[in-house]
Motif scaffolding. Structure first.
Motif: not given
Ligand code: FMN
Length: 211
Positions: A41-49, A86-92, A109-115
């Motif tokens: 979702a949003y390309n947040i890439q919340p996975w870690r291994f 994960g959404y906190e990293r969306l600006p980067e 910017d719109g997506w950051v706000e939406m997330a």
């Protein structure tokens, strides 16, 4: 049938691994590289291994995985984690897509706000999202392993608190699943039967007898 479709049809969850065959760090990195091609979702890439390969670490992981032997036998067991923030990293993340000319900065910017609005106060959604996206990455990793002549085994049979404790994982991360990967040893089950497609597929407003 294409090679990809054949891989989908031939994957099994392995219980028996060849304990004599390891994977190199580069091979493990390559597998995770394919895992990160999964959508999120949003390309947040919340996975870690976390790749558990060392004998002592495997023994610790096995102890918090109901002593499932494959954790010790497989070349690597990945602890697949989901980042609950994960959404906190969306600006980067979105800045990279802007820099690559894929999206415009106003869109980002719109997506950051939406997330922020969507995830900020919604713990359940953050957890769902972490599980959803990390699970898709795990599936990509399993298919990549299959393509490389390896076998894999997803596992939910572990104590999440124990895994976090043993591997120093903070509350920010949710252990989503364990994933054993390695070379097969003889004795794995063949592919198990599936429900017929008619039993699991509905079109539009037709409701089959699922209840
Ligand atoms: C989320 C998930 C958790 C699983 N947990 C375990 C597990 O802890 N131990 C195990 O032996 N198999 C586990 N499995 C494997 C399933 O038993 C297996 O996928 C299922 O029986 C279908 O067999 P197949 O994957 O060989 O087609 C898990 C599979 C999934 C998707």
């Amino acid at each position: 049938m294409s090679e990809t479709l054949q891989l989908i049809k031939s994957r099994i969850s392995a219980n028996r691994f060849d304990t004599a065959r390891e994977l190199t760090v580069d091979e493990i990195r390559e597998l995770v590289g394919y895992a990160t091609e999964a959508p999120s979702a949003y390309n947040i890439q919340p996975w870690r291994f976390i790749a558990v390969t060392a004998p002592a670490a495997k023994a610790r992981l096995k102890a918090v995985s109901y002593n499932q032997q494959k954790v010790e036998d497989a070349a690597v067991t990945f602890i697949v984690l989901g980042d609950l923030q994960g959404y906190e990293r969306l600006p980067e993340i979105l800045a990279r897509s802007v820099a690559a000319g894929i999206i415009e900065s106003q869109v980002a910017d719109g997506w950051v706000e939406m997330a922020r609005a969507g995830y900020g106060g919604n713990e359940q959604l953050r957890r769902d999202e972490a599980i959803r996206s990390a699970s898709l990455a795990a599936m990509s990793l399993m298919m990549a392993a299959q393509a490389k002549g390896l076998v894999s085994g997803p596992m939910v049979g572990f104590d999440p608190a124990g895994v976090k404790r043993e591997f120093g994982i903070s509350d920010r991360f949710l252990p989503v699943m364990l994933l054993t990967v390695g070379y097969a040893a003889p004795g794995n089950w063949p592919r198990k039967p599936r429900f017929e497609v008619e039993r699991v597929l509905a079109f539009n407003d037709d409701r089959p007898d699922w209840e």
